[in-house]
Design a protein around this motif. Structure first.
Motif, PDB file in Angstrom:
ATOM      1  N   GLU A 144       0.814  -1.217   0.000  1.00 65.99           N
ATOM      2  CA  GLU A 144       0.000   0.000   0.000  1.00 65.99           C
ATOM      3  C   GLU A 144       0.852   1.273   0.000  1.00 65.99           C
ATOM      4  O   GLU A 144       0.362   2.344  -0.336  1.00 65.99           O
ATOM      5  N   ASN A 147       2.090   1.343  -4.213  1.00 64.39           N
ATOM      6  CA  ASN A 147       1.249   0.991  -5.366  1.00 64.39           C
ATOM      7  C   ASN A 147       0.586   2.197  -6.032  1.00 64.39           C
ATOM      8  O   ASN A 147      -0.442   2.069  -6.684  1.00 64.39           O
ATOM      9  N   TYR A 148       1.174   3.376  -5.906  1.00 63.31           N
ATOM     10  CA  TYR A 148       0.576   4.568  -6.500  1.00 63.31           C
ATOM     11  C   TYR A 148       1.642   5.628  -6.714  1.00 63.31           C
ATOM     12  O   TYR A 148       2.741   5.569  -6.173  1.00 63.31           O
ATOM     13  N   ASN A 150       1.526  10.200  -7.511  1.00 64.95           N
ATOM     14  CA  ASN A 150       0.688  11.384  -7.713  1.00 64.95           C
ATOM     15  C   ASN A 150       1.146  12.125  -8.954  1.00 64.95           C
ATOM     16  O   ASN A 150       2.308  12.529  -9.053  1.00 64.95           O
ATOM     17  N   LYS A 155      -4.261  10.787  -8.148  1.00 68.18           N
ATOM     18  CA  LYS A 155      -3.537   9.674  -7.536  1.00 68.18           C
ATOM     19  C   LYS A 155      -3.744   8.451  -8.421  1.00 68.18           C
ATOM     20  O   LYS A 155      -4.857   7.947  -8.558  1.00 68.18           O
ATOM     21  N   ASN A 157      -3.352   4.702  -9.079  1.00 66.81           N
ATOM     22  CA  ASN A 157      -3.221   3.506  -8.261  1.00 66.81           C
ATOM     23  C   ASN A 157      -3.096   2.241  -9.097  1.00 66.81           C
ATOM     24  O   ASN A 157      -3.656   2.134 -10.187  1.00 66.81           O
ATOM     25  N   TRP A 158      -2.401   1.280  -8.533  1.00 67.85           N
ATOM     26  CA  TRP A 158      -2.333  -0.078  -9.075  1.00 67.85           C
ATOM     27  C   TRP A 158      -3.037  -0.994  -8.081  1.00 67.85           C
ATOM     28  O   TRP A 158      -2.598  -1.148  -6.940  1.00 67.85           O
ATOM     29  N   HIS A 159      -4.136  -1.587  -8.518  1.00 70.59           N
ATOM     30  CA  HIS A 159      -4.919  -2.457  -7.649  1.00 70.59           C
ATOM     31  C   HIS A 159      -4.639  -3.920  -7.983  1.00 70.59           C
ATOM     32  O   HIS A 159      -4.957  -4.384  -9.080  1.00 70.59           O
TER      33      HIS A 159
END
Length: 529
Positions: A144, A147-148, A150, A155, A157-159
């Motif tokens: 967490e 995984n992102y 800015n 933002k 993100n990689w989920h």
């Protein structure tokens, strides 16, 4: 705009421990080996020379050559890897998580600090070779946190699911991230470069470690940067004796706790566990816990006797991963390292570890706080000039800056400190008279003093509020500018991704950073774009 010298100590962004370290306070002398000055590197070289086995160099070079297989690398990096076999070669190291697309800007500053310090050392000590190393934190698990990134006000993100060491994590799903990123970018050549860089890094490599190696190599490979992955069976074999020490004697738990007990008045950055090791596999990263005379792997059914665990260690050292307490020791065991470069938080926990290095007979490196940078455009500097702002102003807490500029703009004195002090002196005399006549009057005198002081404070607040309304336009422009330079009222380097500036300025961005950072200076670097 005035070119104020913003020292780290006066910036307001460093802990008391780091400020006192930078000031070389005597109380902290036992926590480090040598302070980072160019002259202190001479004795650091001699000490490491005696305390780094020649055999380790061959293993290190072989491991690096295997790790770089399949990657195009510069002649400078190839040469630096070969030089590591030479007993006259030493490293300067920085480490960083595998943040998506480098994460915040300070990723760049860490590596450039490392590159530039090596150049400075080469000039001062030409009889030695100095190799810049980026240690990838491939065995971390804090997905967490990485995984992102800015980009402007978005933002990205990689989920995905992450269970084991992040370096082994497959790059599945990053096509969607590229689509999101691409939709935010423009159509310039620099924007196209950024899209291609992301695609080649993450969509053409199977795991996060390989993707990050490609990315860092593309950005800094021509400067000779050597990228090291500690998640390597050959390198782990070198660390086996220290892992055994940890399992059998729990040395780091004892030594670091003793140091922590003496850190009076300072916050503790990390606390040691009884065993500071993880047990890792592709989808597993769990603590090794000693419980009921057995070594258990947390959140699993795995359990070992001491003898069984040591047998696993001998046969599969890659299954053992040092945590934050032991990872610095691992780095210094496998590298001919002189200096570790990190942020304030990193240096703070390194300062807790020297006693553990001494217990393991490993040379403790010089600790250097990385360069910190504020990037500003010409337009922003012109705005600051018009608003009569200095860099010292802009580094202030926003409320403090707001009040300061209100007072400067006002035609009146908004600080009633002088009047309040006059009242206090008058009531001192009244209290003396009261105690000499009737002591019961003292309470009434004190109550009246408090009432009058409070009345002045209320008047002060009302006048300040009225003046804020009067100068709202100028004050709003000041706050807008500070928010541009300090996103979320924090340091730009901890928030903004390099792509935001690279899209506008291209390769000039890296050139300016590389040309202006001076690692051994303890001041914020203001770079104008």
């Amino acid at each position: 705009m005035p070119t104020d010298c913003i020292s780290y100590q006066n910036s307001g962004y460093f802990s008391k421990l780091i400020v006192d370290y930078l000031d070389e306070k005597p109380a902290l002398k036992t926590l480090y080996n040598r302070f980072p000055t160019i002259t202190n590197f001479k004795n650091q070289i001699h000490e490491k020379e005696k305390n780094y086995p020649i055999a380790n160099r061959t293993i290190l070079v072989d491991a690096l050559e295997k790790q770089y297989q399949g990657f195009e690398i510069s002649n400078a990096t190839k040469e630096n890897i070969k030089l590591l076999a030479d007993t006259k070669t030493f490293t300067v190291t920085t480490g960083h998580q595998l943040n998506l697309f480098t994460g915040p800007l300070y990723f760049l500053y860490k590596i450039v600090s490392t590159l530039n310090l090596c150049q400075e050392l080469e000039k001062t000590y030409p009889e030695y070779n100095f190799v810049p190393v980026y240690w990838m934190a491939t065995e971390d698990h804090d997905f967490e946190e990485i995984n992102y990134f800015n980009y402007k006000n978005v933002k990205i993100n990689w989920h995905t699911n992450s269970a084991g060491p992040v370096g082994r994590l497959a790059t599945n799903g990053l096509e969607t991230v590229l689509d999101t990123f691409s939709s935010e970018l423009g159509i310039s050549d620099n924007a196209t470069y950024l899209k291609n860089l992301f695609e080649k890094s993450y969509l053409q490599h199977d795991n996060l470690a390989a993707a990050t190696r490609y990315l860092a190599n593309e950005l800094f490979g021509k400067k000779g940067l050597v990228i090291l992955d500690g998640d390597d069976v050959c390198l782990k074999k070198l660390f086996v004796p220290y892992v055994k020490e940890e399992i059998v004697n729990k040395t780091s738990f004892e030594t670091v706790n003793k140091t922590n007990a003496n850190l009076n008045g300072y916050g503790i950055q990390v606390n040691p566990r009884e065993i500071n090791l993880f047990y890792i596999e592709d989808e597993l990263r769990e603590r090794i816990i000693f419980e009921d005379n057995s070594y258990k792997i947390n959140n699993t059914n795995l359990a070992f006797t001491k003898e069984e665990l040591l047998t696993v260690l001998d046969q599969n050292p890659e299954k053992f991963s040092p945590n934050v307490i032991l990872r610095p020791l691992y780095e210094e065991v496998i590298l001919p390292n002189l200096c570790y470069i990190g942020g304030g938080g990193e240096i703070a926990y390194w300062l807790q570890l020297k006693s553990n290095f001494e217990a393991n007979n490993i040379t403790f490196p010089i600790l250097l706080v990385r360069n910190s940078v504020l990037l500003a455009t010409e337009k922003q500097i012109q705005k600051a000039d018009k608003l009569a702002l200095t860099w010292l102003d802009l580094f202030k807490n926003q409320q403090t800056l707001f009040n300061k500029k209100t007072q400067e703009l006002s035609q009146f004195t908004l600080d009633f400190s002088e009047q309040k002090e006059t009242i206090r002196k008058q009531f001192e005399k009244l209290n003396t008279i009261a105690t000499q006549t009737d002591k019961s009057f003292s309470g009434a005198v004190k109550a009246q003093e408090i009432k009058q002081i409070k009345g002045l404070e209320n008047l002060e607040k009302r006048l300040l509020k009225a003046e804020r309304k009067k100068y709202a336009n100028q004050l709003d422009r000041i706050i807008v500018l500070q928010n541009e330079l300090f996103p979320n009222q924090g340091l730009q380097e901890r928030h903004t991704n390099f792509a935001e500036f690279y899209e506008e300025y291209g390769p000039i961005l890296l050139q300016k950073i590389e040309s202006q950072l001076k690692p051994l200076e303890q001041n914020f670097t203001i770079i104008t774009l």
